[in-house]
Design an enzyme around this catalytic site. Structure first.
Site, PDB file in Angstrom:
ATOM      1  CG  ASP A 223      -0.399   0.120   2.620  1.00 42.16           C
ATOM      2  OD1 ASP A 223       0.881   0.012   2.505  1.00 42.16           O
ATOM      3  OD2 ASP A 223      -1.094   0.122   3.676  1.00 42.16           O
ATOM      4  CB  SER A 224       4.474   1.652  -0.594  1.00 34.82           C
ATOM      5  OG  SER A 224       4.902   0.393  -1.049  1.00 34.82           O
TER       6      SER A 224
ATOM      7  CG  ASP B 138       0.533  -4.013   2.264  1.00 36.27           C
ATOM      8  OD1 ASP B 138       0.548  -5.012   3.104  1.00 36.27           O
ATOM      9  OD2 ASP B 138       1.370  -2.963   1.949  1.00 36.27           O
TER      10      ASP B 138
ATOM     11  CE  LYS C  50       3.226  -6.033   3.662  1.00 37.50           C
ATOM     12  NZ  LYS C  50       2.775  -4.912   4.541  1.00 37.50           N
TER      13      LYS C  50
ATOM     14  CD  GLU D 256       0.963  -1.606   7.791  1.00 38.64           C
ATOM     15  OE1 GLU D 256       0.571  -0.736   8.830  1.00 38.64           O
ATOM     16  OE2 GLU D 256       1.439  -1.206   7.009  1.00 38.64           O
TER      17      GLU D 256
ATOM     18  CD  GLU E 294       8.383  -0.790   7.327  1.00 40.33           C
ATOM     19  OE1 GLU E 294       7.347  -1.225   6.738  1.00 40.33           O
ATOM     20  OE2 GLU E 294       8.551   0.371   6.981  1.00 40.33           O
TER      21      GLU E 294
HETATM   22  O1  KIV Z   1       3.680  -1.048   1.534  1.00 37.52           O
HETATM   23  C1  KIV Z   1       4.826  -1.701   1.532  1.00 37.52           C
HETATM   24  O2  KIV Z   1       5.190  -1.344   0.400  1.00 37.52           O
HETATM   25  C2  KIV Z   1       5.105  -2.526   2.481  1.00 37.52           C
HETATM   26  C3  KIV Z   1       6.833  -2.837   2.517  1.00 37.52           C
HETATM   27  C4  KIV Z   1       7.580  -1.737   2.541  1.00 37.52           C
HETATM   28  C5  KIV Z   1       6.951  -3.750   3.405  1.00 37.52           C
HETATM   29  O3  KIV Z   1       4.510  -2.733   3.487  1.00 37.52           O
END
Ligand code: KIV
Length: 276
Positions: free
Chosen positions: A44-45, A83, A113, A115, A182
């Protein structure tokens, strides 16, 4: 080419280290995949790297599905993990499972994924029960960075380190196949890595994890706004891109582009000019 499965990924625990990179579109996914990345994380970056937001919080399910689908279509071998964006799994385990299923069904991803530690274990269990493999993510969790005091290293003192270790163990017990660590001290990441049976994937977590992940745009020097200190920039593409674009603009202005080699010849159009 054989696609890497969640089981292959998990079986690499303690073996050859896993190289994971973020991807947000099919073209980059194809490049990273053919270079041999083991997994592509549609992080989600995306929100900060590609959509111009200041944080990951505004990213929606629809945006993630759109980009995750593109990455799945671009990758032939790598495991594609999406994510789950903020707000897509926190409300109830049922909401988490329903949204997780969408990533497999609509975007062709192999896993998701999310968090958090103990507070997301019910969501992890619901996802796993529904057949959605889950990667955990503890330490600096950008979706809750505000509560953690910003984008800072986590697990600095013994109490915080104990909490992180407990979170990783709780995620493992809930059924995750891997855990991202992280921005934690290298020694703590080493202890967590030794304490869980699933691969740990580090980002700013030192060399002892079972694998590493980086934001591809950081590694390539494509994201100029902010680069964390733990990022290694393998190439600095931003100035190269600017140089190429400046040349293009100047050649368009001067008329030297397109040249004959970039133009279509042929055709008999006699008289057309007079008709026009
Ligand atoms: O959103 C993302 O790119 C991430 C990674 C940096 C682990 O969660």
């Amino acid at each position: 080419m054989k696609r890497i499965t969640v089981k292959d990924f998990r079986d690499r625990k303690g073996g050859q280290r896993l190289a994971v990179l973020t991807a947000y579109d099919a073209a980059m996914a194809r490049l990273l995949d053919s270079a041999g990345a083991d997994a592509l994380l549609v992080g989600d970056s995306l929100g900060m790297v590609a959509l111009g937001y200041d944080s990951t919080l505004p990213v929606t399910m629809e945006q993630m599905l759109h980009h995750a689908g593109a990455v799945s279509r671009g990758a032939a071998r790598a495991l594609v993990i999406a994510d789950m964006p903020f707000g897509s799994y926190q409300i109830s385990p049922e909401q988490a499972a329903a949204n997780g299923i969408r990533f497999l069904k609509e975007a062709g991803c192999a896993a998701v994924k999310l968090e958090g530690g103990e507070e997301v274990c019910a969501a992890v269990r619901a996802l796993v029960r529904a057949g959605v493999p889950v990667m955990g993510h503890v330490g600096l969790t950008p979706q809750t960075a505000g509560q953690l005091g910003g984008y800072k290293m986590q697990g600095k003192d013994l109490a915080a380190a104990r909490r992180l270790l407990a979170e990783a163990k709780a995620l493992e017990a809930a059924g995750v196949f891997s855990i991202v660590l992280e921005a934690v001290p290298a020694r703590l990441a080493e202890i967590i890595t030794r304490s869980v049976a699933v691969p740990t994937i580090g980002i700013g977590a030192g060399p002892h994890c079972d694998g590493q992940v980086l934001v591809t745009n950081d590694l390539l020097g494509l994201f100029e706004k902010f680069v964390p200190s733990f990022v290694k920039q393998y190439v600095n593409l931003a100035p190269e891109i600017k140089k190429a674009v400046t040349s293009y603009i100047s050649e368009v202005g001067s008329g030297t582009f397109p040249g004959p080699e970039h133009s279509f010849g042929g055709g008999d159009f006699s008289g057309l000019l007079e008709e026009s």
